[in-house]
Design an enzyme around this catalytic site. Structure first.
Site, PDB file in Angstrom:
ATOM      1  N   HIS A  97       5.361   2.562 -73.872  1.00 28.23           N
ATOM      2  CA  HIS A  97       4.524   2.852 -75.023  1.00 28.23           C
ATOM      3  C   HIS A  97       3.259   1.269 -74.552  1.00 28.23           C
ATOM      4  CE1 HIS A  97       6.186   2.592 -78.068  1.00 28.23           C
ATOM      5  NE2 HIS A  97       5.341   1.586 -78.317  1.00 28.23           N
ATOM      6  N   SER A 101       7.964  -2.274 -80.553  1.00 20.75           N
ATOM      7  CA  SER A 101       8.349  -1.426 -79.576  1.00 20.75           C
ATOM      8  C   SER A 101       8.979  -2.655 -78.068  1.00 20.75           C
ATOM      9  CB  SER A 101       7.725  -0.237 -79.041  1.00 20.75           C
ATOM     10  OG  SER A 101       7.351   0.252 -80.420  1.00 20.75           O
ATOM     11  N   ASP A 154      11.183   6.683 -73.113  1.00 20.86           N
ATOM     12  CA  ASP A 154       9.942   5.561 -73.543  1.00 20.86           C
ATOM     13  C   ASP A 154       9.985   4.753 -73.280  1.00 20.86           C
ATOM     14  OD1 ASP A 154       7.642   4.092 -74.366  1.00 20.86           O
ATOM     15  OD2 ASP A 154       7.742   5.121 -75.835  1.00 20.86           O
TER      16      ASP A 154
END
Lengths: 458, 110
Positions: free
Chosen positions: A264, A373, A300
């Site tokens: 992402h 992240s 992810d």
């Protein structure tokens, strides 16, 4: 190891001292702190409206004037002198505090905050409450720690563990809120520049206070004082800032030309990505996404190949084992993004979720914010890489975010595929991440494992 | 691990204190308090947060944001400023416990 003998009774069994009258010598602030505060928290801009430092909960009524006053006073401290007579001299004996010079500590250094929650409300119960954490980030004399502090601890001291009890900073704001979310970091002002300002002011303000200037606590490293703390943790530099178009996040260097981040953050294969290392004097390097898991994959992950080698970066050692309860650190660019280097937050490995005895998800108690992240999760004691941070937690019913409950992809899931790609350029191992078993998908959807389908008795 | 933190804990607690500010002779006007650090016990020097003194500034809180203001002398605050510093040892006295309600604090069962 055996059970330790009970420690001697603490002094809390003796009654609290009566309050001593004191005089205000001066009020002082650190101009550098104010400048960095304005830069980081963007005073006067739209960003400033997102930040709040009020000690009151968001539901509580705080007038705009009160809040404005709190903000104005945020970087101001007061130097007082206690009035005491000869009969109190014995009580006033004790070591003077030593002060850590500005910039002497590196991120990740363990810190101890000592303050009195709710101030003078009930010191019998709350005086000198301790909180442990690490130095999370620095911007000049503006420091951040993940040691949890409460309203009333403003002005409390933050100390080093080694050397023991050297004063690092004072609490400027115990609570930070960004866009109504508790950030979980405490804002500090370094003590050294404050005391330098106090020394200068005492010399110039009044002849009667000039002699006090020379008696203010010394800084560590001075010939008569304690040695400086140990150098920083090399693995912090393995975290990099990753920019992909308008999106940014964190990443970790796995090889001199290989960075891992989250899908992402860098979602499109072949997308151009700018990687910003954190080591001083190193320049930004362009790269491109060579692999990103499909949206359907629970992992992810994106892999970035760099056009040039990152020089001088410590490449972390991936772990092979996980130990629940061990001390861990997350390094990431959450909260401040490009405005300053990565933040380090500390906690423990709170859960290792396994499917068929294989770790598929890690949970920690470290504070993790938006922008972290893709950043690395390390074992604090060994410095080994444990995983890649994927997300924190949001309750969709209340909208609340929980920074201290977060999820990471175990590095053991990625390491064989990354090694294969590094050595041969073969993406086959990484592509297998798109085809993981349903039980793993169930875990990452935060669903209960499906009960075994009852067999028909027909 | 615990032993590693003990010396710092001891020194931190020795240096910790709580500072309160009120108006002399006007306890009903309220008091402001924060934590502080005893820099030198022998000299009685204490550093605390400046926020508790905002209500006492003669020139008002705006003086804190003036570009050139980095130091304000002690007489920047009104003559009615009354400061007190309290430090350990402490006792978990019953008297202390019954005062919890004053701040609206309670101990909800979890």
């Amino acid at each position: 190891a055996g059970l330790e003998p009970s420690p001697p009774a603490r002094h809390r069994s003796r009654p609290l001292e009566s309050p001593h009258p004191a005089d205000l010598l001066l009020l002082l602030s650190c101009p550098d702190f104010r400048a960095h505060f304005a830069c980081l928290f963007g005073s006067g801009s739209e960003a400033a409206e997102q930040w709040r430092f009020s000690s009151a909960a968001r539901e509580e009524e705080v007038s705009e004037d009160e809040e404005e006053d709190q903000l104005r006073a945020l970087g101001w401290f007061a130097l007082l002198r206690v009035r005491h007579g000869l009969e109190e001299e014995a009580d006033m004996r004790g070591p003077a505090v030593a002060v850590v010079p500005l910039g002497a500590l590196s991120k990740g250094t363990p810190l101890l905050a000592c303050g009195t929650p709710f101030g003078s409300f009930c010191p019998d119960i709350f005086l000198n409450t301790l909180s442990r954490g690490v130095l999370s980030n620095t911007a000049g004399p503006l420091l951040l720690t993940d040691a949890r502090c409460l309203p009333g601890t403003e002005g409390g001291g933050v100390f080093t563990v080694r050397p023991a009890g050297a004063l690092v900073a004072l609490v400027a704001a115990p609570l930070c809120w960004k866009a109504h979310e508790w950030v979980g970091l405490t804002l500090l002002c370094a003590a050294a520049p404050l005391l330098r300002a106090a020394r200068d002011a005492l010399r110039s303000l009044r002849p009667s206070t000039a002699s006090l200037a020379a008696l203010l606590p010394p800084e560590l490293g001075a010939p008569w004082a304690l040695p400086l703390p140990e150098p920083g943790l090399p693995w912090v530099a393995a975290a990099v800032l990753v920019e992909c178009g308008t999106v940014w996040g964190s990443g970790v260097v796995m090889a001199p030309r290989l960075v891992v981040t989250c899908r992402h953050v860098a979602p499109c294969k072949m997308a151009r990505v700018l990687v910003c290392p954190t080591i001083p004097k190193s320049s930004k390097i362009w790269g491109h996404v060579v692999f990103a898991t499909q949206e359907t994959s629970p992992y992810d992950i994106a892999v970035v190949s760099l056009e040039k080698e990152l020089e001088g970066v410590h490449v972390p050692v991936p772990t092979e084992h996980f130990h629940e309860g061990e001390a861990v650190s997350v390094v990431g660019f959450g909260v401040f993004g490009q405005a300053c280097g990565p933040s380090v937050t500390s906690g423990i490995l709170s859960a290792v979720v396994r499917v068929d005895d294989t770790p598929v998800m890690l949970q920690t108690t470290c504070a993790v914010h938006g922008g972290s992240s893709g950043g690395p999760l390390f074992s604090t004691s060994s410095g080994d890489l444990l995983g890649i941070v994927a997300s924190n937690t949001r309750d969709n019913n209340t909208g609340a975010t929980y920074p201290h409950l977060n999820f990471s992809i175990p590095i053991t899931v990625l390491q064989p595929a990354l090694q294969r790609y590094s050595q041969t350029g073969d993406l086959g191992g990484l592509q297998e991440l798109d085809h993981v078993a349903e039980p793993v998908r169930v875990v990452w959807r935060l669903q209960r494992p499906l009960a075994e389908t009852p067999r028909s008795k027909l | 691990m615990r032993r590693q933190w003990e010396p710092a804990t001891r020194l931190g607690e020795q240096a910790g204190c709580v500072v309160s500010a009120s108006r002399a002779g006007q306890p009903e006007a309220g008091s402001w308090s924060c934590s502080g650090v005893i820099l030198s016990r022998s000299l009685g020097l204490v550093l605390c947060h400046g926020g508790i003194l905002t209500p006492f500034l003669r020139a008002g809180s705006r003086v804190l944001t003036q570009a050139d203001a980095t130091i304000l002398p002690g007489d920047s605050c009104g003559d009615d400023l009354c400061l007190h510093v309290q430090w350990g040892p402490t006792a978990a006295s019953p008297a202390g416990r019954v005062e919890w309600g004053r701040l609206g604090l309670c101990m909800p069962q979890c």
